[in-house]
Design a protein around this motif. Sequence first.
Motif, PDB file in Angstrom:
ATOM      1  N   MET A 113       0.831  -1.207   0.000  1.00 34.89           N
ATOM      2  CA  MET A 113       0.000   0.000   0.000  1.00 34.89           C
ATOM      3  C   MET A 113       0.863   1.254   0.000  1.00 34.89           C
ATOM      4  O   MET A 113       0.606   2.227  -0.724  1.00 34.89           O
ATOM      5  CB  MET A 113      -0.876   0.045   1.246  1.00 34.89           C
ATOM      6  CG  MET A 113      -1.936  -0.994   1.305  1.00 34.89           C
ATOM      7  SD  MET A 113      -2.992  -0.609   2.704  1.00 34.89           S
ATOM      8  CE  MET A 113      -3.376  -2.229   3.269  1.00 34.89           C
ATOM      9  N   GLY A 114       1.880   1.250   0.862  1.00 32.20           N
ATOM     10  CA  GLY A 114       2.751   2.424   0.924  1.00 32.20           C
ATOM     11  C   GLY A 114       3.516   2.595  -0.371  1.00 32.20           C
ATOM     12  O   GLY A 114       3.615   3.694  -0.926  1.00 32.20           O
ATOM     13  N   GLY A 115       4.034   1.488  -0.872  1.00 27.90           N
ATOM     14  CA  GLY A 115       4.861   1.534  -2.069  1.00 27.90           C
ATOM     15  C   GLY A 115       4.126   2.106  -3.263  1.00 27.90           C
ATOM     16  O   GLY A 115       4.691   2.860  -4.062  1.00 27.90           O
ATOM     17  N   LEU A 116       2.836   1.758  -3.399  1.00 28.40           N
ATOM     18  CA  LEU A 116       2.054   2.327  -4.495  1.00 28.40           C
ATOM     19  C   LEU A 116       2.045   3.845  -4.392  1.00 28.40           C
ATOM     20  O   LEU A 116       2.200   4.562  -5.382  1.00 28.40           O
ATOM     21  CB  LEU A 116       0.616   1.800  -4.445  1.00 28.40           C
ATOM     22  CG  LEU A 116       0.428   0.333  -4.805  1.00 28.40           C
ATOM     23  CD1 LEU A 116      -1.004  -0.089  -4.558  1.00 28.40           C
ATOM     24  CD2 LEU A 116       0.782   0.109  -6.260  1.00 28.40           C
ATOM     25  N   ASN A 117       1.885   4.338  -3.172  1.00 26.04           N
ATOM     26  CA  ASN A 117       1.888   5.781  -2.972  1.00 26.04           C
ATOM     27  C   ASN A 117       3.212   6.404  -3.395  1.00 26.04           C
ATOM     28  O   ASN A 117       3.238   7.396  -4.130  1.00 26.04           O
ATOM     29  CB  ASN A 117       1.640   6.091  -1.496  1.00 26.04           C
ATOM     30  CG  ASN A 117       0.190   6.405  -1.226  1.00 26.04           C
ATOM     31  OD1 ASN A 117      -0.363   7.331  -1.810  1.00 26.04           O
ATOM     32  ND2 ASN A 117      -0.438   5.639  -0.363  1.00 26.04           N
ATOM     33  N   TYR A 118       4.319   5.823  -2.927  1.00 32.16           N
ATOM     34  CA  TYR A 118       5.611   6.453  -3.213  1.00 32.16           C
ATOM     35  C   TYR A 118       5.854   6.485  -4.717  1.00 32.16           C
ATOM     36  O   TYR A 118       6.281   7.484  -5.286  1.00 32.16           O
ATOM     37  CB  TYR A 118       6.772   5.728  -2.520  1.00 32.16           C
ATOM     38  CG  TYR A 118       6.531   5.351  -1.077  1.00 32.16           C
ATOM     39  CD1 TYR A 118       7.135   4.231  -0.510  1.00 32.16           C
ATOM     40  CD2 TYR A 118       5.682   6.096  -0.268  1.00 32.16           C
ATOM     41  CE1 TYR A 118       6.910   3.863   0.798  1.00 32.16           C
ATOM     42  CE2 TYR A 118       5.437   5.724   1.047  1.00 32.16           C
ATOM     43  CZ  TYR A 118       6.048   4.605   1.577  1.00 32.16           C
ATOM     44  OH  TYR A 118       5.811   4.226   2.864  1.00 32.16           O
ATOM     45  N   LEU A 119       5.574   5.352  -5.376  1.00 34.12           N
ATOM     46  CA  LEU A 119       5.825   5.277  -6.816  1.00 34.12           C
ATOM     47  C   LEU A 119       4.985   6.260  -7.608  1.00 34.12           C
ATOM     48  O   LEU A 119       5.499   6.991  -8.459  1.00 34.12           O
ATOM     49  CB  LEU A 119       5.496   3.862  -7.312  1.00 34.12           C
ATOM     50  CG  LEU A 119       6.635   2.871  -7.432  1.00 34.12           C
ATOM     51  CD1 LEU A 119       6.085   1.532  -7.868  1.00 34.12           C
ATOM     52  CD2 LEU A 119       7.665   3.355  -8.431  1.00 34.12           C
TER      53      LEU A 119
END
Lengths: 280, 234, 612
Positions: free
Chosen positions: C210-216
Amino acid sequence: MHAGFIFLAVIIGSVLFHIFTPWWWTDIASNWGAMDDTINLTFWIGGGVFVLVCLFMVYCTFKFSYKEGRKVEYKPEDNKLEKILTVATTLGVAALLAPGLIVWNEFINTPKNALNIEVMAWQWGWQYRLPGEDGKLGTAQVAKISDENPFGINLDDPNGKDDVLIQSDELHLKTNRPVQILLRSVDVLHNFYVPQFRAKMDAIPGIISYYWFEPNKLGEYEVLCAEYCGLGHYGMRAKVVVENEQNYENWLNEQETFSSLIAKQNKIEFNTIKIAKNNN
Amino acid sequence: MSDHTLDKLPGGYKGMAADMSSDQTTFKGVQWGKTMMWIFLLSDTFIFSCFLISYMKGRASTVVDWPNPSEVFALHVGGVPVPLLLIAIMTFVLITSSGTMALAVKYGYERNRKKCAWLILATAIGGLTFVGMQAFEWSKLIHEGVRPWENPFGAKQFGSFFFMITGFHGTHVSIGVIFLFIFARKTFRGDFDTGKRGFFTTMKSDYVAIEILGLYWHFVDLVWVFIFAFFYLW
Amino acid sequence: MSDDYKENITPLEAQSSESTTESSDSIKDIDYVRPAEVADQDLYHGHSFITKWIFCQDAKVIGVQYFLTAVFTGIVGLILSWLMRLQLGFPELVPFITAEHYYQFVTMHGMIMVVYFLTALFLGGFGNYLIPLMVGARDMVFPYVNMVSFWMFFIAVCVLMASFFVPGGPTGAGWTLYPPQAILEGTPGAGLGIILMLVSLSLFVIGFTMGGLNYLITVLQARTRGMTLMRMPLSVWGIVTATALAMLAFPALLVSCIMMTLDKVLETSFFMPTILKAGEVLDYGGGSPILFQHLFWFFGHPEVYIVALPAFGIVSDLISVHARKNIFGYRMMVWAIVGIGALSFFVWAHHMYVSGMNPWFGFFFATTTLIIAVPTALKVYNWIITLWKANIRMNTIMLFTLGFIVTFVNGGITGIFLGNVVVDVPLSDTYFVIAHFHMVMGIAPLMVIMGAVYHWFPLVTGRMLSEKLGKWHFWFTFLGAYSIYFPMHYLGFIGVPRRYFEMYDSPYVTSAVGMNEFITVAALIVGLSQFIFIYNIVVSLRIGKPAGRNPWKANSLEWLTPEVPPAHGNWGEKLPVVHRWPYDFNVPGAKEDYITQTTPPSEVLGAEVEKT
């Protein structure tokens, strides 16, 4: 400046430590000196890079420490320099990889005259099996292991009958003869490692793995398990004795074969049946 | 949704290079939510690939014979065994639901609320049917003695991989079904027309959300096609 | 972004910001930046204490939450390391540490440090705080999901810590959790302990997806006007490439956790072959322990780059700001980060050279592993060339970056030893490996983390940390840690294996006793000296010198917010407009020795700026 001296001391200290260290390789007792040579080459190249990079860094901290109004170079890129560095690094890497892969190729190709030795690992000990007169190890299965059949050898396999069973953890080897260790585990991962021989490989339950070496120095060597296998991992030791032909033959003759183990058990069974009959 | 202004952008490799080197956005005209779903699906693809590759490794190195899928998965209709009948129906249902979903997305962008809502509902029901049939298949196999840890037809790993992979896929379908029902309700209510703020996220609703859910649904369908091919046909 | 997108039809022209109209006479044209493509982000503003500080959607608050939680787990991991070192150095002092405890410490220390401390800190901590600021966004693209991602991580940590208190204790299978031993009796925590570990890891993966989608997506789709990918600070490149790796590598971890959980709970045989235990053949059979290793290391190797790449990116920024010079070879640095990230997926089996896998794989993986050394070396060269003809402030932060260079090069070189397959044969599973990965993954990134805290503390809190205390902290940490791990390599050379509770009375490993004692003492000193750091932070929060705006005179956007510390929404009324890369330091002809990213060309007409 001040800090630069301490960094310099760290670099020089590291080099000195390396030169004067009392902790160094055990004396090699097998043919794998080529591994030691590859490591030495890596030390020269890698160690050289470490020293050069760090010295350059330290030099910069001395020469370019903060001064108001100092003229600083503004050069975002230097493609020529980057190219040179890339080529040099690639050559350095190739210089390590080429000999390394050549030795690896030797490592994975067992010589034809190597003696097969099955090393069986269990939580937490070792036992060994030699092929006997016919030069072939009988097939075996974990499911067949029992008190009467400690190696789980298939009873119908004729090759297994003359297999030499060594249930103690002491393995003897003849000097200057290559051996192929066939690793077998009955429960979890283990690894049969003698530092002086350099070679090692994991023993995996369900498959047979291997490695080969040629012991060339007489002596007694400790075996260390080198793959975590639970609580007894650190205590899972054994001994390898490398001796000359005469002593080796003497030792070999004292070991029992699978067929003599069966015979001994039949006699015991026979005796127990006799006693049972007498008692009734 | 796509404006004719996007046509002004150069195409081909030159266009790709221009997009990569431009400021602000790399994927021109693509909503944030949509980009997130694409990346999430890429990650999810890796999960199912790991499952399927492990399955292939397990099957390739089996020491005991692997059960014959055509026999194990046959349905008996009027005393005649029809191999893979249930799977064929399930596949048909799922692919059809992908079709209704695609139509729903189209009508959503055309702001045809009623048609869109009914099509989302149809997709949801299709998905529910699929899950129901999967549950039926599970109960049938369990009844015949197939367990995750062993089965009467052959190698132990058959049941393990079967339940694990179809279970994971079925869970994905179920989650999709839940969201489909929620979105059907939102569409019926007109939330996407008015831009009503979501209950949890408090973000404004927009018809692009249906396209995003549609991407997920098509992915779930595609994974099924692979499972179908690797598990049932091989 | 679900704002009413259709209303905002701005003509989209795919040209970079440099393109000007035909008449370039007027000054206005050289300041031209393309208009906004999307409408401004519509953020949820919390008003209660809970929505402002607990269930908060502001990426900066979430970043601090990740940071604090990760540091807490790191302290637990540090204490575990002290217990391990006490057992190894002075076993008589700690008779209460049994072999069972020791292996539990080893396992939990490893898993905590790699996953819950380093990964969470770099991606969740630094990523959340820095990414929106550095690309000129108001927040992450999906703040709600970002918030949920932190709480998933928090729950994952709770589940992990809970395993200390269940019957049987936490798992003692080694951080690599190899089957079959991980789930069998004979390994500590083979009951509930291993199950909680696997559950915790699964929760972690879900949260970080979930976090990674945001950062990308924030980096790909939510940059401000004028911010091209090649104008982003290297910190962002490092963190975002690591995130991309995480999205593709965590699936393998999740799959291996699920399969191992099933092997334990339902007695399936994914990884379990025929096993004889205590004279009985267990119900397992037909599985492959090596399959686990392939899945685990397909995750595990990218994982170490997930830790390393953010460190690479951040250290580049720290060096250039404090040496007052542009990072040398920025484009090459970007390609190196991306290249290392991509290559990291092709090297995993160098962790399996002696695993019994097909030996022919050794050729392939040794080659790819040594190839990956090339872009890594280029980065090292570029860091030190940046120092050449610079104007270096020898403050705490610069000291930490220098410490990074020394320890990273050291650790990187020993990696080359191990990567060369046949050299790995004698060294595998010895203390050489432990020394290598602690140096390259423990000490080097830790140097960057500490330097980064000193660097960005003024931004986050508005106050400076004490330089004096900082220097003491640095020297104790760097010299201490180097003295722990440099000599440790030589224990590996004499053949001391890893994961040994004690050495017994082996004839040649008794020589290791003195070394073990020395390392233990050094480790305890380094551990204690972290209290200098904590003290510095706590005290400076109250009485630290007020930092004001941009105390380091840096160029990147995070220092240019209207309020310090930045408020929710970061930029106030207007989003920033970017005209250049963040490395315009000491540009010939410029008045000051730095030009911020938002400075338009018309304000620095005399400067010989290179086009970026």
